[in-house]
Design a protein around this motif. Sequence first.
Motif, PDB file in Angstrom:
ATOM      1  N   VAL A 219       0.803  -1.181  -0.031  1.00 30.67           N
ATOM      2  CA  VAL A 219       0.328   0.430  -0.180  1.00 30.67           C
ATOM      3  C   VAL A 219       0.811   1.523  -0.027  1.00 30.67           C
ATOM      4  CG1 VAL A 219      -1.727   1.256   1.212  1.00 30.67           C
ATOM      5  CG2 VAL A 219      -1.755  -1.111   1.221  1.00 30.67           C
ATOM      6  N   LEU A 220       1.802   0.945   0.871  1.00 31.42           N
ATOM      7  CA  LEU A 220       3.144   2.457   0.447  1.00 31.42           C
ATOM      8  C   LEU A 220       4.212   2.538  -0.603  1.00 31.42           C
ATOM      9  CD1 LEU A 220       3.959   4.444   3.189  1.00 31.42           C
ATOM     10  CD2 LEU A 220       5.469   2.983   3.827  1.00 31.42           C
ATOM     11  N   GLY A 221       3.891   1.602  -1.180  1.00 30.42           N
ATOM     12  CA  GLY A 221       4.842   1.537  -1.887  1.00 30.42           C
ATOM     13  C   GLY A 221       6.645   2.026  -1.883  1.00 30.42           C
ATOM     14  N   ALA A 222       7.340   2.140  -2.258  1.00 34.59           N
ATOM     15  CA  ALA A 222       8.641   2.015  -2.265  1.00 34.59           C
ATOM     16  C   ALA A 222       9.030   3.401  -2.188  1.00 34.59           C
ATOM     17  CB  ALA A 222       9.918   1.879  -3.821  1.00 34.59           C
ATOM     18  N   ARG A 223      10.461   3.108  -2.345  1.00 32.22           N
ATOM     19  CA  ARG A 223      11.084   4.367  -1.614  1.00 32.22           C
ATOM     20  C   ARG A 223      11.433   5.388  -2.374  1.00 32.22           C
ATOM     21  NH1 ARG A 223      15.883   2.656   1.737  1.00 32.22           N
ATOM     22  NH2 ARG A 223      15.654   0.537   0.391  1.00 32.22           N
ATOM     23  N   LYS A 224      11.561   6.406  -2.797  1.00 31.65           N
ATOM     24  CA  LYS A 224      11.487   7.174  -4.158  1.00 31.65           C
ATOM     25  C   LYS A 224      13.536   7.234  -4.074  1.00 31.65           C
ATOM     26  CE  LYS A 224      11.639  12.044  -5.809  1.00 31.65           C
ATOM     27  NZ  LYS A 224      11.629  13.762  -5.011  1.00 31.65           N
ATOM     28  N   GLY A 225      13.321   6.772  -5.972  1.00 34.75           N
ATOM     29  CA  GLY A 225      14.573   6.722  -6.948  1.00 34.75           C
ATOM     30  C   GLY A 225      15.232   4.623  -6.294  1.00 34.75           C
ATOM     31  N   LYS A 226      14.805   4.023  -5.601  1.00 30.39           N
ATOM     32  CA  LYS A 226      14.551   2.397  -5.313  1.00 30.39           C
ATOM     33  C   LYS A 226      15.011   1.752  -6.556  1.00 30.39           C
ATOM     34  CE  LYS A 226      15.681  -0.844  -3.161  1.00 30.39           C
ATOM     35  NZ  LYS A 226      17.245  -1.410  -2.351  1.00 30.39           N
ATOM     36  N   ASP A 230      13.635   0.729 -15.796  1.00 28.64           N
ATOM     37  CA  ASP A 230      13.702  -0.353 -16.730  1.00 28.64           C
ATOM     38  C   ASP A 230      14.448  -1.163 -15.975  1.00 28.64           C
ATOM     39  OD1 ASP A 230      15.496   0.262 -14.598  1.00 28.64           O
ATOM     40  OD2 ASP A 230      17.657  -0.425 -16.208  1.00 28.64           O
ATOM     41  N   GLY A 231      13.543  -1.163 -14.595  1.00 29.29           N
ATOM     42  CA  GLY A 231      13.421  -2.598 -13.327  1.00 29.29           C
ATOM     43  C   GLY A 231      14.745  -2.516 -12.744  1.00 29.29           C
ATOM     44  N   ARG A 232      15.864  -1.713 -12.942  1.00 31.25           N
ATOM     45  CA  ARG A 232      16.875  -1.443 -12.055  1.00 31.25           C
ATOM     46  C   ARG A 232      16.824  -1.574 -10.291  1.00 31.25           C
ATOM     47  NH1 ARG A 232      19.548   1.698 -14.747  1.00 31.25           N
ATOM     48  NH2 ARG A 232      19.250   4.069 -12.699  1.00 31.25           N
ATOM     49  N   VAL A 233      17.047  -2.641  -9.477  1.00 27.04           N
ATOM     50  CA  VAL A 233      17.615  -2.079  -8.147  1.00 27.04           C
ATOM     51  C   VAL A 233      18.694  -0.956  -8.045  1.00 27.04           C
ATOM     52  CG1 VAL A 233      17.361  -2.722  -5.526  1.00 27.04           C
ATOM     53  CG2 VAL A 233      16.068  -4.085  -8.063  1.00 27.04           C
ATOM     54  N   ASN A 234      18.265  -0.047  -7.390  1.00 24.48           N
ATOM     55  CA  ASN A 234      18.867   0.628  -6.635  1.00 24.48           C
ATOM     56  C   ASN A 234      19.292   0.887  -5.517  1.00 24.48           C
ATOM     57  OD1 ASN A 234      19.493   2.541  -9.680  1.00 24.48           O
ATOM     58  ND2 ASN A 234      17.679   3.248  -9.017  1.00 24.48           N
ATOM     59  N   PRO A 348      16.279 -10.413  -2.536  1.00 23.03           N
ATOM     60  CA  PRO A 348      16.827 -10.165  -4.430  1.00 23.03           C
ATOM     61  C   PRO A 348      14.957 -10.882  -5.242  1.00 23.03           C
ATOM     62  CG  PRO A 348      18.038 -11.706  -3.701  1.00 23.03           C
ATOM     63  CD  PRO A 348      17.961 -11.263  -2.387  1.00 23.03           C
ATOM     64  N   LEU A 349      14.989 -10.934  -4.019  1.00 27.37           N
ATOM     65  CA  LEU A 349      13.382 -11.663  -4.922  1.00 27.37           C
ATOM     66  C   LEU A 349      12.694 -10.524  -4.718  1.00 27.37           C
ATOM     67  CD1 LEU A 349      10.770 -13.531  -6.079  1.00 27.37           C
ATOM     68  CD2 LEU A 349      10.917 -14.419  -4.208  1.00 27.37           C
ATOM     69  N   PHE A 350      12.092 -10.190  -3.529  1.00 27.53           N
ATOM     70  CA  PHE A 350      11.135  -9.062  -3.093  1.00 27.53           C
ATOM     71  C   PHE A 350      11.171  -7.706  -3.982  1.00 27.53           C
ATOM     72  CE2 PHE A 350      10.012 -11.751   0.370  1.00 27.53           C
ATOM     73  CZ  PHE A 350       8.761 -11.862   0.429  1.00 27.53           C
ATOM     74  N   ASP A 351      12.547  -7.594  -3.841  1.00 23.67           N
ATOM     75  CA  ASP A 351      13.580  -6.211  -5.269  1.00 23.67           C
ATOM     76  C   ASP A 351      12.791  -6.677  -6.590  1.00 23.67           C
ATOM     77  OD1 ASP A 351      14.282  -4.540  -3.173  1.00 23.67           O
ATOM     78  OD2 ASP A 351      16.236  -5.090  -3.486  1.00 23.67           O
ATOM     79  N   ARG A 352      12.798  -7.321  -6.826  1.00 22.96           N
ATOM     80  CA  ARG A 352      12.412  -8.225  -8.246  1.00 22.96           C
ATOM     81  C   ARG A 352      10.964  -7.550  -8.916  1.00 22.96           C
ATOM     82  NH1 ARG A 352      16.807 -12.389  -8.338  1.00 22.96           N
ATOM     83  NH2 ARG A 352      15.220 -13.853  -8.414  1.00 22.96           N
ATOM     84  N   LEU A 353      10.505  -7.716  -7.468  1.00 22.26           N
ATOM     85  CA  LEU A 353       8.442  -7.473  -7.374  1.00 22.26           C
ATOM     86  C   LEU A 353       8.707  -6.706  -6.999  1.00 22.26           C
ATOM     87  CD1 LEU A 353       7.334 -11.532  -5.613  1.00 22.26           C
ATOM     88  CD2 LEU A 353       7.462 -10.279  -8.144  1.00 22.26           C
ATOM     89  N   LYS A 354       9.648  -5.680  -6.703  1.00 26.88           N
ATOM     90  CA  LYS A 354       9.365  -4.241  -6.302  1.00 26.88           C
ATOM     91  C   LYS A 354       8.716  -3.868  -4.851  1.00 26.88           C
ATOM     92  CE  LYS A 354       9.602  -2.444 -11.138  1.00 26.88           C
ATOM     93  NZ  LYS A 354       9.121  -1.297 -12.596  1.00 26.88           N
ATOM     94  N   ILE A 355       9.264  -4.628  -4.568  1.00 26.50           N
ATOM     95  CA  ILE A 355       8.330  -4.913  -2.740  1.00 26.50           C
ATOM     96  C   ILE A 355       9.654  -4.061  -1.710  1.00 26.50           C
ATOM     97  CG2 ILE A 355       7.416  -5.818  -0.545  1.00 26.50           C
ATOM     98  CD1 ILE A 355       6.493  -7.365  -2.900  1.00 26.50           C
TER      99      ILE A 355
END
Length: 447
Positions: A219-226, A230-234, A348-355
């Motif tokens: 519900v909250l969403g990811a941090r700004k710029g995370k 292109d799907g890259r994880v910063n 890394p799995l949750f990062d790929r899911l953008k959580i």
Amino acid sequence: MIRAMTALAAFFALAALPAHAAVDSETAFVFNTFSFLVHGFLVMLMAAGFAMLESGLVRTKNTAAICLKNIALYSTAGIVFYIIGYAVMYTDVNGGWIGSFSFLYNPPEAELALLNAEEATPEQVAAVVEGGYSVMSDWFFQMVFVATTASIVSGTLAERIRILPFLVFTVLLSALIYPIQASWVWGGGWLDEMGFSDFAGSTLVHSTGGWAALAGAIVLGARKGKYGPDGRVNPMPGANLPLATLGTLILWFGWFGFNGGSQLALGSALDAVAMSIVYVNTNLAAAAGVIAAMATSYAMYRKIDLTLALNGAIAGLVSITAGPDLQNHVVALIVGGVGGVLVVYAVPLFDRLKIDDVVGAISAHLVAGIWGTLAVGIFGGGDFVTQLIGIAAIGAFVFATSLAAWFVLKVIMGIRVSAEGEDDGLDKAELGMEAYPEFGRGSSPHF
């Protein structure tokens, strides 16, 4: 010389006692109560562990806010659990789905009469002792568990959640969400009657915190710029890894209270032996989690990641929490080691899911909690299908209620700081102060 001979005589006299000799009921009452209180304040120390771990894994501009959240959530959870949460969890469950909504859980009349008697009678002492332990010592031990659950949520949502709505969610978690699902097992509810087994809370505490955190992150969403377009994880590295390491070691230390105290008694030789086994298994599982996480991170990245090693310790601890009473210590190594491997893959799995999970709490508490609860069924401590049913039922309830709560809070009061506030950091945006004011603006890459 006389003192030495007297001490030696006393030693041999004790040694000559029959092996089956047991303490009297009042002494057992004292030891049981002592166990609840001491193990309770060990678990309370985990609040400091979570605060330090999270402070080390956030950027400097959010440090004061994370410290405030942790001391505030502990205070909030304690008050709410006293007002209503304990009764919902333990009072009049009777094989059902929820306890009573009575308010203000206080000492029973028998204990108050003993306290206020000018000279206690044997009958008054017996009326108290027959309960096995002081009622409020049990309340204290159970209260620190719900605070642990809320701490898990805090770390995941760090760096963008507003403090006030987070504390409102803590109220809901402590009053209803946590007590209701815990009543199904520890309160003698329907899952307990099915035979579901969770010794100290891999599911009831840790997965519950993980499910609530997952719902909040969605519900909250990811941090700004995370995450890039292109799907890259910063990467957004934490500011103080020594502090994060200290926090992990404090959690490890406090976990002996978490699991050891869940023996729920220390009034007999049997309890003392069982508690010792729990302590050893807890330590072995944590150590195995660290080594397994280190080996897995090296195999995946050709580097050993400290943050993954720290989460490996926590994952090992969470994994063994459902069944730390295993009599084969090798199994504890396996359970903890698998938890350490799982957390390295889950982050890394949750990062790929953008959580966006700032501290990896969903991986370490939810994923490892599920594994640990299933391990009880795999290694003979419970029925595998029953364990699976309990995991699914509690997961569905906690995730659905938490998702609804976060969504309502988002609509009614807003749960996220403004984009400008996120850039400035929650310390300034929410508190109007900074944890490290002497650094100055622009002197640290974390601002």
